[in-house]
Scaffold this active site. Structure first.
Site, PDB file in Angstrom:
ATOM      1  N   SER A 116       0.838  -1.196   0.000  1.00 27.94           N
ATOM      2  CA  SER A 116       0.000   0.000   0.000  1.00 27.94           C
ATOM      3  C   SER A 116       0.884   1.261   0.000  1.00 27.94           C
ATOM      4  O   SER A 116       1.632   1.475  -0.950  1.00 27.94           O
ATOM      5  CB  SER A 116      -0.947  -0.050   1.204  1.00 27.94           C
ATOM      6  OG  SER A 116      -2.004   0.870   1.058  1.00 27.94           O
ATOM      7  N   ASP A 241      -9.429  -6.416  -3.715  1.00 28.82           N
ATOM      8  CA  ASP A 241      -8.918  -5.252  -2.989  1.00 28.82           C
ATOM      9  C   ASP A 241      -9.910  -4.103  -3.102  1.00 28.82           C
ATOM     10  O   ASP A 241     -10.182  -3.615  -4.198  1.00 28.82           O
ATOM     11  CB  ASP A 241      -7.558  -4.840  -3.565  1.00 28.82           C
ATOM     12  CG  ASP A 241      -6.810  -3.836  -2.698  1.00 28.82           C
ATOM     13  OD1 ASP A 241      -7.476  -3.019  -2.029  1.00 28.82           O
ATOM     14  OD2 ASP A 241      -5.567  -3.855  -2.704  1.00 28.82           O
ATOM     15  N   GLY A 268      -7.977  -9.547  -0.239  1.00 28.67           N
ATOM     16  CA  GLY A 268      -8.205  -8.112  -0.176  1.00 28.67           C
ATOM     17  C   GLY A 268      -6.911  -7.325  -0.319  1.00 28.67           C
ATOM     18  O   GLY A 268      -6.095  -7.575  -1.197  1.00 28.67           O
ATOM     19  N   HIS A 269      -6.706  -6.392   0.624  1.00 26.87           N
ATOM     20  CA  HIS A 269      -5.621  -5.417   0.514  1.00 26.87           C
ATOM     21  C   HIS A 269      -4.339  -5.873   1.217  1.00 26.87           C
ATOM     22  O   HIS A 269      -3.368  -5.139   1.254  1.00 26.87           O
ATOM     23  CB  HIS A 269      -6.107  -4.088   1.121  1.00 26.87           C
ATOM     24  CG  HIS A 269      -5.226  -2.909   0.835  1.00 26.87           C
ATOM     25  ND1 HIS A 269      -4.814  -2.567  -0.444  1.00 26.87           N
ATOM     26  CD2 HIS A 269      -4.669  -1.980   1.667  1.00 26.87           C
ATOM     27  CE1 HIS A 269      -4.054  -1.490  -0.379  1.00 26.87           C
ATOM     28  NE2 HIS A 269      -3.946  -1.110   0.889  1.00 26.87           N
ATOM     29  N   TRP A 270      -4.333  -7.079   1.767  1.00 25.23           N
ATOM     30  CA  TRP A 270      -3.229  -7.510   2.627  1.00 25.23           C
ATOM     31  C   TRP A 270      -2.692  -8.849   2.167  1.00 25.23           C
ATOM     32  O   TRP A 270      -2.644  -9.804   2.926  1.00 25.23           O
ATOM     33  CB  TRP A 270      -3.739  -7.593   4.071  1.00 25.23           C
ATOM     34  CG  TRP A 270      -2.880  -6.909   5.069  1.00 25.23           C
ATOM     35  CD1 TRP A 270      -1.856  -6.043   4.845  1.00 25.23           C
ATOM     36  CD2 TRP A 270      -2.985  -7.033   6.503  1.00 25.23           C
ATOM     37  NE1 TRP A 270      -1.316  -5.612   6.034  1.00 25.23           N
ATOM     38  CE2 TRP A 270      -1.988  -6.195   7.074  1.00 25.23           C
ATOM     39  CE3 TRP A 270      -3.822  -7.760   7.350  1.00 25.23           C
ATOM     40  CZ2 TRP A 270      -1.810  -6.076   8.438  1.00 25.23           C
ATOM     41  CZ3 TRP A 270      -3.642  -7.629   8.720  1.00 25.23           C
ATOM     42  CH2 TRP A 270      -2.652  -6.801   9.255  1.00 25.23           C
TER      43      TRP A 270
END
Length: 289
Positions: A116, A241, A268-270
């Site tokens: 990120s 994500d 997702g985002h991780w």
């Protein structure tokens, strides 16, 4: 890593260093794990309460076991590093901090793994310091700009902003519910630890809000400069994500000179946490070849 003497803990690897880099004069916290001829620096995301250790604790041991020195930098304004208000590019600020850290500990060159905000920061470092950049692993970040397919700001980014302004357990759970794909792995203990981590540094929370008010575009779009980067890059994204959409990853692969892309479904985002085992194998293979 089974022997007690070899267990890597946050406390045993915790270090502080004073950096002076341009207009920056501050104390940074970092974790220093393992030893080896090659060093991997891990750069965390921008969520409240984030730290190098919190972001990457599932990824450190395999790298150390493979013979790498692993540095986890807490960016200025996060965790145990000094507070700061950022009115310019946060990506470039973190890149300058990383250069200062590397200078201070005598590190000439490093591979960079960025999640990120850490992805944005890794790209900014590679643009500013090409000779000191090894390979890049970028997840959920790397360049700013609008998505072609998803309304901006995204659902997740809105929830991060709400959490910074009102750091409550309810807002934390709301954000985390879209942060990962499978929420069953999110325990009450994890929520509480993250909330406690956030609330111990209210100055960081307040400064993030001040920074966003002073400059809403903390992570500028560097898509037009990606072609300058020669470093090999492995781009890893979660299909699901809801913070930084997948087409950002496609833009990275289109712009970078030497990049490949892996997409995890049910992610997702991780990615480095949600699919840790496969992520670790891919990164080790990428760094070794």
């Amino acid at each position: 890593m089974s022997e007690t003497s070899n267990v890597i803990t946050e406390a045993s690897t915790s270090r502080f260093v004073r950096i002076k880099e341009g207009d920056l004069d501050l104390q940074l916290h970092y974790n220093d794990c393992g030893s080896g001829d090659e060093t991997v620096v891990m750069l965390h995301g921008s969520g409240p309460g984030a730290s190098g250790w919190a972001n990457f604790n599932r990824n450190i041991e395999p790298l150390v076991a493979a013979g790498y020195r692993v540095i986890l930098m807490d960016c200025p304004g996060w965790s145990k590093s000094d507070p700061i208000v950022c009115t310019g590019s946060r990506s470039e600020l973190n890149a300058r901090a990383l250069k200062g850290l590397m200078d201070a500990i005598g590190l000439d060159k490093a591979h960079l793994i960025g999640n990120s905000m850490g992805g944005h920061s890794a790209v900014a470092f590679a643009l500013a310091n090409p000779a000191r950049t090894g390979k890049l692993v970028l997840m959920g970040g790397g360049t700013g700009g609008a998505s072609s397919f998803v309304p901006m700001p995204t659902e997740g980014i809105k929830l991060i902003g709400a959490l910074y302004r009102q750091p409550t357990i309810e807002n934390l759970k709301r954000m985390m519910s879209v942060f990962v794909y499978d929420t069953s792995s999110l325990t009450e203990a994890l929520f509480q630890a993250r909330l406690d981590n956030m609330l111990t540094r209210r100055d960081h929370l307040e400064n993030f809000v001040k920074s966003a008010e002073a400059n809403p575009k903390q992570f500028p779009d560097v898509g037009h400069r990606l072609g300058e980067i020669k470093a090999p890059a492995l781009v890893i994204w979660g299909r699901d994500d809801r913070f930084v959409p997948l087409d950002t990853g496609l833009r990275l692969v289109a712009g970078l000179q030497n990049a490949e892309l892996h997409v995890f479904s049910r992610c997702g985002h991780w990615a480095q946490w949600e699919h840790a085992d496969k992520f670790n194998r891919m990164v080790l293979d990428f760094l070794a070849h």
